[in-house]
Scaffold this active site. Structure first.
Site: not given
Length: 197
Positions: A86-88
């Site tokens: 999700v951060c990516s």
């Protein structure tokens, strides 16, 4: 006179202690991970507040100092770790939309990842339109923005927009760590702050 000085000193010490206690406030009603509450330490600045300055570590191990009064519009994208899916997605999304925002808007991604990991990730993903900085050393950002997750030491997923005057114009604290932020309100706030129509 000496008695008055002692009373004034005691009053100042109590006020300082009260301020420190307020800054160390813990909140468990703002963010969840997989539906389970996590504890955020500190206070988050709100819309209209001056954006706090902070120092972090750039990918080349130099010290990065955030100056909110630089005359730029800033999007500060905060992620727990760029090495997670999700951060990516979040970081790639802001990298991909950076060009459409124009040169007056700078994008900064902050995480607790080591600078080496951020640099490796940016190279692997081809991220060149934003800057990643690490808060691992001083936790200056975590403290200034009240986003440290007590249980993991990571940062809570959030996005801030800072206007040219150094004041926060938009805040989005994502209520569930495993979800992406809502991008359109962030981009709209950045365009408005930059004076775009």
């Amino acid at each position: 006179m000496g008695h008055l000085i002692r009373i004034t000193m005691v009053t100042l010490l109590l006020a300082t202690a009260a301020s420190a206690a307020q800054d160390a406030v813990e909140r468990t009603d703002l963010v969840t991970k997989g539906g389970k509450p996590v504890t955020l330490v500190g206070r988050q600045p709100a819309v209209g507040d001056p954006a706090p300055t902070f120092t972090a570590v750039a990918n080349d191990m130099s010290t990065f100092t955030f100056d909110p009064t630089s005359g730029k519009v800033w999007i500060i994208s905060v992620v727990p770790s760029v090495d997670t899916p999700v951060c990516s997605l979040q970081t790639n999304h802001f990298n991909d939309t950076a060009g459409a925002l124009g040169g007056d808007v700078a994008i900064l991604t902050v995480s607790m990842d080591l600078p080496f990991a951020q640099k490796r990730w940016c190279g692997a993903e081809g991220v060149k339109n934003l800057q990643t900085v690490s808060d691992y050393r001083d936790r200056s950002f975590a403290d200034a923005y009240g986003l440290r997750i007590k249980e993991s030491g990571l940062l809570a997923r959030s996005v801030f927009v800072v206007g040219r005057d150094g004041k926060i114009t938009y805040v989005q604290l994502v209520p569930e760590l495993t979800q992406e932020p809502q991008y359109e309100p962030v981009l709209a706030a950045a365009r408005t702050a930059a004076g775009a129509k």
